[in-house]
Design an enzyme around this catalytic site. Sequence first.
Site: not given
Length: 348
Positions: A21, A66, A70, A189, A191, A193, A290
């Site tokens: 970030s 992060t 969260k 998934g 979770g 995300a 990514y």
Amino acid sequence: MIKGTTKLLGVIGHPVEHSLSPAMHNAAISHLGVDFVYLPFPVKPGDLKAALAGFAAIGVRGFSITIPHKQAILPLLSEVSPIARSIGAVNTVYLTDKGWCGTNTDVEGFLAPLQTPPTPPYQGGAKDATSPLETGNTAVESCPPPYQGGARGGSEETGNTAVESCPPPYQGGARGGSDWSQKVAVILGNGGAARAVVAGCAQLGCAEIHVVGRSEQNLAEFQQSWVNSPMPVQNLQVHTWDNLSMLISQADLLVNTTPVGMYPQGEKSPVAVGEIDRISAGAIVYDLIYTPNPTQFLKDAQIRGARAIDGLEMLVQQGAAALKIWLDQESVPVDVMRQALRQHLGLD
């Protein structure tokens, strides 16, 4: 130059030194010429409440969050947005007259490359088989031909089919247009995300949203959590991994939210070759990972005629959404943020 008037932004986590970030936010801040700086702040789990008080005392304007904060920060905030409560996590905090307020920009980040056509020169996010792989360091002179069967990496995958057979350039939106009301989303998934992706697919108006996981109990709890959430999702179905082959053949949008295929295990994919064979040409395949860039999952899908979106664009777009809040601006230089990340990751 940092001065006595410089306003503070940052990211908190433990650890936090790996965060990307600062690179993208400081690039945007420099481009805009505003008197801000974005810093990483390591905050241990037991120090979260004290950190918030300290930030208020020194005039921090806002910060990203992060792991592992969260969820833990939720009860410490004066106000939490409905989207953050639905997801059960905050990734962006900003200061108002009410105190610290939290929201979650991951949904906006996830949706951005699905809703908006890429603007050249586009260096991340949506890709189609006619374009070079903008990510990574491998040059591709022409798109791969339609998949002809055979094992991953075998000679039958590359065939001798002419380039003209490739799908048209990706223009954003769902396969066949931007109307998602008849589209099927399949999410790998269940979770944290995956919660942001479910919320995003609900906002798109997908006709069906299918979540695939390993544990029947966890899946049942995942599904139930959306029934009474601030943003109920009624068209959500959950499945164990055994149903994946059937679901992939129906998918207009296939999203990987698992860590399978992340560096340093970039050769792995969450979907076996025999299952990804069932993906429809023109379907959109989205990986939240990514690095590596592109992942094996995206490469396998792309060579079979699917259109690929990598996780770098979601990272950029969620950051851009947060920066708009902190700076109280309608637009920020997304292209500058994207380029800064690509350079930081060695992709250019």
